[in-house]
Design a protein around this motif. Structure first.
Motif, PDB file in Angstrom:
ATOM      1  N   LYS A 328       0.828  -1.187  -0.121  1.00 38.75           N
ATOM      2  CA  LYS A 328       0.036   0.067  -0.152  1.00 38.75           C
ATOM      3  C   LYS A 328       0.779   1.198  -0.169  1.00 38.75           C
ATOM      4  CE  LYS A 328      -3.849  -2.411   2.256  1.00 38.75           C
ATOM      5  NZ  LYS A 328      -4.667  -2.380   3.465  1.00 38.75           N
ATOM      6  N   SER A 408     -12.303  -2.440  -6.688  1.00 41.31           N
ATOM      7  CA  SER A 408     -11.677  -1.744  -5.591  1.00 41.31           C
ATOM      8  C   SER A 408     -12.265  -0.461  -5.366  1.00 41.31           C
ATOM      9  CB  SER A 408     -10.246  -1.775  -5.609  1.00 41.31           C
ATOM     10  OG  SER A 408      -9.874  -1.053  -4.344  1.00 41.31           O
ATOM     11  N   ASP A 409     -12.767  -0.064  -4.388  1.00 45.23           N
ATOM     12  CA  ASP A 409     -13.012   1.581  -4.227  1.00 45.23           C
ATOM     13  C   ASP A 409     -12.182   2.344  -2.961  1.00 45.23           C
ATOM     14  OD1 ASP A 409     -13.731  -0.010  -1.790  1.00 45.23           O
ATOM     15  OD2 ASP A 409     -15.875   0.759  -1.657  1.00 45.23           O
ATOM     16  N   ARG A 410     -10.876   1.582  -2.850  1.00 39.56           N
ATOM     17  CA  ARG A 410      -9.895   2.288  -2.134  1.00 39.56           C
ATOM     18  C   ARG A 410      -9.455   3.729  -2.559  1.00 39.56           C
ATOM     19  NH1 ARG A 410      -4.444   2.155  -0.894  1.00 39.56           N
ATOM     20  NH2 ARG A 410      -3.742   1.039  -2.813  1.00 39.56           N
ATOM     21  N   SER A 440     -10.621  -6.380   3.908  1.00 31.25           N
ATOM     22  CA  SER A 440     -11.126  -5.248   4.451  1.00 31.25           C
ATOM     23  C   SER A 440     -12.338  -4.970   3.406  1.00 31.25           C
ATOM     24  CB  SER A 440     -10.236  -3.881   4.315  1.00 31.25           C
ATOM     25  OG  SER A 440      -9.578  -3.885   3.365  1.00 31.25           O
ATOM     26  N   ARG A 441     -12.701  -5.512   2.275  1.00 32.59           N
ATOM     27  CA  ARG A 441     -13.537  -5.200   1.370  1.00 32.59           C
ATOM     28  C   ARG A 441     -14.607  -6.389   0.838  1.00 32.59           C
ATOM     29  NH1 ARG A 441     -12.547  -4.334  -3.316  1.00 32.59           N
ATOM     30  NH2 ARG A 441     -10.445  -5.173  -3.489  1.00 32.59           N
TER      31      ARG A 441
END
Length: 522
Positions: A328, A408-410, A440-441
């Motif tokens: 990340k 992914s909506d990060r 986490s998703r």
């Protein structure tokens, strides 16, 4: 030793003479030459034989000599079978001449420069005679070993791979193989030298390449290959890419961070030494998915930078620094790589799949377009994408138009993801869904399924491909309505068919998924 037809027949020896210096002939070879009844050697039509000149001091003087004169070398021929036909006929005739001596009980030695079975003329006699007569092959020092010895540099060390190539290969093939290997020797130069030089340049290896002409013989010459006049290159010459170990010494005190965020890169920049950042796609899994270009860039790098899991897929090379970090910290990783390049390092930033598809190419280019990195050279080396790898396992689900979307909506709101999914569904596009879920998703796969069911039939094929190319690979097809989010994680990619996609079970029990190339008209 091979079986023979009858007791009392002669014996055949293929004797390697080494690269040219008579003192490099082995003791075994010298003894056999001295005892032979018949000594055979090849030559061109001019009659001069390098093999015989090497062996001359070991000949008795009363032996039968069989000079096997090639009808053609590189010139054209009017033989009805062409060049290959002329040579095949010559080999058959030469083998018959030697067979007559063997049938008479004579010992026949066939001389071969270098090693008899290493690009040697003897091998054509061996294939025609060794199954009929007792035969022994006496190895010799190859021109490869001689060239390395005359250069005084290691060919390969540790886990490096040596590739031997004939210069007669097409330029594209030479380029790919030179880019992919650690060390190499290119044989048979002469007229092929311009092609070999271009291949070395295109593969980024020209600066490393060395030239060796007539190793251990009179007229020996060595030089950097880039400085050699193509008009001066004879057939008896080779191009050498020696071991890379030690060619790029590690800078004293170089950092080896466990986490890029904690890596203190010195701020002192050498204004002259400017390196390079190459963002390399590793493909979806192991080395079988790696392109030759990518393999070459990984070998040439002084430093590897990337997510630790991906760096672990690259073989360890002596002298090469490895800078692993968490998944990340893409921006920090990119700046770290660019800082290394500003200090003169050749940096490979590794990325799974293709680096331009939801991966590190964007992060590196984003940083490289800002000061102080705008002058740092950056290149992108593509890799096999996860979507294409998964599609190949299932059949051809991407055979028509398709869209690629990350769930992914990060880094973007879910509303944007949903809008794009809806637009692709309304357009009846096949969908490749990346980053479908993680610890986490956990909701995105279910939301995407329900949205797509508003536009697709419940039995629309969905390919669920996990760890493609890896040890836990699993690829299966389910109807869209039965897509279970609990069976999906970050190592899974989803390929969702259009209204035209078909899942068909064939006679062998396998199921293939494919999308027709034709689309029905309105």
């Amino acid at each position: 030793m091979t079986d023979h037809q009858e007791i009392g027949t002669g014996r055949l020896y293929g004797v390697g003479l080494g690269p040219g210096d008579p003192e490099l002939v082995t003791v075994r070879a010298a003894a056999l030459i001295g005892r032979a009844d018949v000594v055979a050697y090849h030559s061109a039509r001019h009659g001069r034989s390098i093999a015989r000149s090497i062996a001359e001091r070991y000949l008795r003087g009363d032996q039968i000599e069989e000079q096997l004169v090639y009808p053609v070398t590189v010139e054209t021929t009017d033989h009805p079978g062409g060049y290959r036909g002329a040579l095949d006929e010559f080999y058959e005739e030469a083998a018959a001449r030697l067979a007559a001596h063997l049938d008479a009980g004579r010992t026949v030695v066939v001389l071969a420069e270098g090693d008899p079975l290493f690009y040697g003329s003897y091998q054509h006699m061996h294939k025609r005679l060794a199954h009929r007569y007792p035969t022994e092959v006496v190895p010799g020092v190859t021109s490869v070993s001689a060239a390395a010895a005359r250069l005084g540099t290691p060919l390969v060390e540790a886990e490096e791979v040596l590739t031997i190539l004939p210069g007669t290969l097409p330029e594209e093939e030479l380029t790919a193989r030179l880019a992919a290997t650690d060390s190499a020797v290119v044989m048979k130069l002469g007229r092929t030298f311009p092609t070999v030089r271009r291949a070395l340049e295109r593969s980024g290896r020209l600066a490393e390449a060395r030239y060796v002409e007539r190793a251990t013989m009179a007229g020996e010459r060595t030089a950097p290959l880039a400085e050699v006049d193509p008009e001066s290159v004879p057939y008896f010459s080779v191009a050498v890419l020696p071991s890379r170990v030690g060619l790029a010494p590690v800078e004293p005190g170089a950092v080896e961070p466990a986490d890029v965020e904690s890596a203190a890169v010195p701020t002192v920049v050498d204004p002259v030494a400017v390196g390079e950042v190459v963002v390399v796609g590793l493909g979806p899994a192991g080395p079988l998915w790696l392109t030759p270009e990518a393999r070459g860039e990984l070998a040439a790098a002084t430093d590897l930078v990337g997510y630790t899991t991906y760096i672990d897929r690259v073989p360890v090379r002596p002298g090469q620094q490895r800078h692993g970090s968490d998944n990340k910290v893409e921006a920090e990783r990119a700046e770290f790589a660019l800082d290394l390049a500003r200090r003169g390092h050749r940096v490979a930033v590794v990325s799974s799949g293709d680096p331009g598809v939801f991966a590190m190419a964007t992060a590196v280019l984003e940083a490289a377009c800002e000061e102080p990195y705008r002058s740092v050279p950056v290149r992108i080396v593509p890799g096999m994408t996860a979507a294409h790898a998964a599609a190949s396992r299932a059949g051809a689900p991407l055979g028509h138009d398709y869209a690629v979307v990350s769930l992914s909506d990060r880094l973007k709101p879910w509303e944007a993801v949903a809008k794009r999914l809806r637009a692709a569904a309304e357009a009846d596009l096949v969908l490749a869904l990346y980053n479908p879920g993680s610890q986490s998703r956990t909701t995105q796969v279910g939301l995407a399924r329900d949205l797509l069911l508003e536009h697709r039939a419940p039995d629309t094929p969905v390919v669920m491909a996990r760890d493609v190319g890896g040890p836990t690979e699993r690829v299966r097809t389910v109807p869209l309505a039965e897509l279970d989010p609990a069976q999906v994680d970050m190592r899974t990619i989803l390929l969702i068919g259009s209204s035209q996609t078909r899942a068909v079970r064939r006679d062998d029990g396998t199921e293939v998924v494919w999308t027709p190339r034709r689309y029905p008209s309105a």
